[in-house]
Design a protein around this motif. Structure first.
Motif, PDB file in Angstrom:
ATOM      1  N   SER A   1       0.894  -1.226   0.134  1.00 24.29           N
ATOM      2  CA  SER A   1       0.089   0.024  -0.019  1.00 24.29           C
ATOM      3  C   SER A   1       0.939   1.298  -0.112  1.00 24.29           C
ATOM      4  N   VAL A   2       0.550   2.134  -0.941  1.00 23.47           N
ATOM      5  CA  VAL A   2       1.125   3.497  -1.001  1.00 23.47           C
ATOM      6  C   VAL A   2       0.160   4.605  -1.063  1.00 23.47           C
ATOM      7  N   TYR A   3       0.506   5.898  -0.440  1.00 23.06           N
ATOM      8  CA  TYR A   3      -0.316   6.865  -0.675  1.00 23.06           C
ATOM      9  C   TYR A   3      -0.146   7.276  -2.151  1.00 23.06           C
ATOM     10  N   GLU A   4      -0.980   7.693  -2.957  1.00 23.21           N
ATOM     11  CA  GLU A   4      -0.810   8.550  -4.405  1.00 23.21           C
ATOM     12  C   GLU A   4      -1.463   9.838  -4.029  1.00 23.21           C
ATOM     13  N   ILE A   5      -0.729  10.690  -4.190  1.00 24.25           N
ATOM     14  CA  ILE A   5      -1.258  12.077  -3.800  1.00 24.25           C
ATOM     15  C   ILE A   5      -1.066  13.188  -5.153  1.00 24.25           C
ATOM     16  N   ILE A   6      -1.997  13.511  -5.699  1.00 25.71           N
ATOM     17  CA  ILE A   6      -1.977  14.432  -6.849  1.00 25.71           C
ATOM     18  C   ILE A   6      -2.349  16.144  -6.396  1.00 25.71           C
ATOM     19  N   ARG A   7      -1.430  16.817  -6.502  1.00 26.42           N
ATOM     20  CA  ARG A   7      -1.800  18.327  -6.109  1.00 26.42           C
ATOM     21  C   ARG A   7      -1.196  19.202  -7.103  1.00 26.42           C
ATOM     22  N   VAL A   8      -2.061  20.338  -7.172  1.00 24.89           N
ATOM     23  CA  VAL A   8      -1.335  21.485  -8.056  1.00 24.89           C
ATOM     24  C   VAL A   8      -0.747  22.409  -6.877  1.00 24.89           C
ATOM     25  N   ARG A   9       0.475  22.843  -7.066  1.00 30.52           N
ATOM     26  CA  ARG A   9       1.248  23.642  -6.376  1.00 30.52           C
ATOM     27  C   ARG A   9       0.907  25.015  -6.706  1.00 30.52           C
ATOM     28  N   LEU A  10       0.597  25.951  -5.956  1.00 26.20           N
ATOM     29  CA  LEU A  10       0.461  27.370  -6.195  1.00 26.20           C
ATOM     30  C   LEU A  10       1.212  28.408  -5.402  1.00 26.20           C
ATOM     31  N   ALA A  11       1.795  29.642  -6.133  1.00 24.47           N
ATOM     32  CA  ALA A  11       2.398  30.725  -5.450  1.00 24.47           C
ATOM     33  C   ALA A  11       1.721  31.913  -5.701  1.00 24.47           C
ATOM     34  N   ASP A  12       1.204  32.569  -4.633  1.00 24.87           N
ATOM     35  CA  ASP A  12       0.399  33.638  -4.847  1.00 24.87           C
ATOM     36  C   ASP A  12      -0.717  33.552  -5.999  1.00 24.87           C
ATOM     37  N   GLU A  13      -1.275  32.205  -5.490  1.00 25.48           N
ATOM     38  CA  GLU A  13      -2.534  31.830  -6.091  1.00 25.48           C
ATOM     39  C   GLU A  13      -2.348  31.726  -7.830  1.00 25.48           C
ATOM     40  N   VAL A  14      -1.198  31.375  -8.175  1.00 22.73           N
ATOM     41  CA  VAL A  14      -0.939  31.028  -9.625  1.00 22.73           C
ATOM     42  C   VAL A  14      -0.286  29.622  -9.499  1.00 22.73           C
ATOM     43  N   PRO A  15      -1.071  28.902 -10.346  1.00 22.44           N
ATOM     44  CA  PRO A  15      -0.406  27.429 -10.679  1.00 22.44           C
ATOM     45  C   PRO A  15       1.061  27.486 -11.114  1.00 22.44           C
ATOM     46  N   MET A  16       1.832  26.746 -10.430  1.00 24.14           N
ATOM     47  CA  MET A  16       3.254  26.498 -10.566  1.00 24.14           C
ATOM     48  C   MET A  16       3.584  25.467 -11.188  1.00 24.14           C
ATOM     49  N   ALA A  17       2.945  24.086 -10.673  1.00 27.01           N
ATOM     50  CA  ALA A  17       3.403  22.630 -10.778  1.00 27.01           C
ATOM     51  C   ALA A  17       2.271  21.639 -10.526  1.00 27.01           C
ATOM     52  N   LEU A  18       2.215  20.776 -11.394  1.00 25.66           N
ATOM     53  CA  LEU A  18       1.192  19.681 -10.912  1.00 25.66           C
ATOM     54  C   LEU A  18       2.195  18.423 -10.658  1.00 25.66           C
ATOM     55  N   GLU A  19       1.703  18.137  -9.253  1.00 22.17           N
ATOM     56  CA  GLU A  19       2.796  16.894  -8.692  1.00 22.17           C
ATOM     57  C   GLU A  19       1.866  15.662  -8.438  1.00 22.17           C
ATOM     58  N   THR A  20       2.591  14.732  -8.472  1.00 22.98           N
ATOM     59  CA  THR A  20       2.065  13.480  -7.967  1.00 22.98           C
ATOM     60  C   THR A  20       3.106  12.817  -7.203  1.00 22.98           C
ATOM     61  N   VAL A  21       2.806  12.372  -5.728  1.00 23.88           N
ATOM     62  CA  VAL A  21       3.592  12.155  -4.987  1.00 23.88           C
ATOM     63  C   VAL A  21       3.189  10.517  -4.447  1.00 23.88           C
ATOM     64  N   TYR A  22       4.212   9.458  -4.436  1.00 28.87           N
ATOM     65  CA  TYR A  22       4.026   8.233  -3.770  1.00 28.87           C
ATOM     66  C   TYR A  22       4.855   8.117  -2.636  1.00 28.87           C
ATOM     67  N   MET A  23       4.275   7.563  -1.493  1.00 23.43           N
ATOM     68  CA  MET A  23       4.806   7.415  -0.196  1.00 23.43           C
ATOM     69  C   MET A  23       4.407   6.004   0.425  1.00 23.43           C
ATOM     70  N   SER A  24       5.332   5.343   1.160  1.00 19.40           N
ATOM     71  CA  SER A  24       4.798   3.932   1.657  1.00 19.40           C
ATOM     72  C   SER A  24       3.829   4.399   2.946  1.00 19.40           C
ATOM     73  N   VAL A  25       2.772   3.588   2.880  1.00 21.08           N
ATOM     74  CA  VAL A  25       1.898   3.768   4.091  1.00 21.08           C
ATOM     75  C   VAL A  25       2.406   3.252   5.462  1.00 21.08           C
ATOM     76  N   ASN A  26       3.166   2.359   5.241  1.00 21.22           N
ATOM     77  CA  ASN A  26       3.843   1.866   6.388  1.00 21.22           C
ATOM     78  C   ASN A  26       4.941   2.530   7.132  1.00 21.22           C
ATOM     79  N   LEU A  27       5.831   3.594   6.365  1.00 24.67           N
ATOM     80  CA  LEU A  27       6.452   4.481   6.691  1.00 24.67           C
ATOM     81  C   LEU A  27       5.902   5.826   7.098  1.00 24.67           C
ATOM     82  N   VAL A  28       5.292   6.360   6.375  1.00 24.65           N
ATOM     83  CA  VAL A  28       4.502   7.765   6.803  1.00 24.65           C
ATOM     84  C   VAL A  28       2.924   7.388   7.235  1.00 24.65           C
ATOM     85  N   LYS A  29       2.915   7.479   8.516  1.00 29.12           N
ATOM     86  CA  LYS A  29       1.647   6.749   9.215  1.00 29.12           C
ATOM     87  C   LYS A  29       0.659   8.000   9.408  1.00 29.12           C
TER      88      LYS A  29
END
Length: 240
Positions: free
Chosen positions: A126-154
């Motif tokens: 099991s892993v977390y799949e996190i998809i986010r738009v990162r903004l600076a001063d409300e302006v979209p800067m990046a589209l990001e997908t993060v994967y982390m182990s559920v057993n590591l990041v509780k």
């Protein structure tokens, strides 16, 4: 602005002059430029020459075109030095900008073979799949997908990932983030980036893939990000 007797091509002289005005703040972000016809008539040069200079500056990210409206000065690019490991939130705050995240998806999924290999976990763990738009001063800067182990990041939640993940990981879980390895390449925006980063389909974007590790060598995350090339540039110091 233009010396027709100079051996330097006229389009290059115009390009250089406009670039200097943008860098010196004489032309401000969002400012509308005169039309190609107005430039040509004012300077006594051909519209094709003007178009070549403008197109070069558009390709470099100094200008952008809006269909039916004209050509505008781009916002100044944010510069990220490729030394030191900071989160997006930390990086934006150091620049005096207000960081924010727009969470598009947060779920737990079985890791595919490639993700499991990068995180050094069992296939389909099991892993977390996190998809986010990162903004600076409300302006979209990046589209990001993060994967982390559920057993590591509780106990990760939607509320926590809408803030700074690194702050939670270091302050609440007492995990020490050590280093990262990342690769970068230029790619063309798809419909997905067009929707979330507000860039035209086919526009250049920076694709950055990163693996982050704890100080003990344990893989923490695998991240895939698409950064707006018109708002972001990367610099690196190289010592001999």
């Amino acid at each position: 602005m233009i010396d027709k007797h100079s051996p330097t091509p006229i389009y290059f002289q115009l390009e250089h002059s406009l670039r200097r005005q943008i860098e010196d703040g004489e032309l401000l972000p969002g400012e509308l430029l005169p039309s190609e016809r107005e430039f040509a008539e004012k300077l006594g040069i051909s519209r094709m020459t003007v178009r070549q200079a403008i197109t070069n500056l558009v390709n470099e990210g100094f200008l952008y075109r809006q269909k039916g409206r004209g050509t505008f000065v781009s916002e100044k690019k944010l510069e990220q030095r490729l030394s030191g490991l900071t989160s997006f939130t930390e990086d934006m705050r150091m620049r005096g900008l207000t960081p924010a995240s727009k969470l598009l998806s947060f779920k737990i999924i079985p890791a595919d073979v490639k993700t499991a290999e990068r995180l050094q976990i069992q296939d389909y763990a099991s892993v977390y799949e996190i998809i986010r738009v990162r903004l600076a001063d409300e302006v979209p800067m990046a589209l990001e997908t993060v994967y982390m182990s559920v057993n590591l990041v509780k106990d990760l939640t939607e509320k926590l990932v809408s803030a700074s993940l690194y702050t939670y990981i270091e302050n609440e879980l007492s995990l020490s983030i050590g280093r990262a390895a990342q690769s970068m390449e230029a790619v063309l925006a798809t419909e997905n980036e067009e929707e979330h980063l507000l860039v035209p389909k086919g526009a250049p974007v920076l694709f950055i893939e990163r693996n982050t590790y704890l100080t003990n060598g344990t893989p923490l995350e695998h991240v895939k990000s698409f950064y707006r090339a018109d708002r972001y540039k990367l610099t690196v110091d190289i010592n001999r």
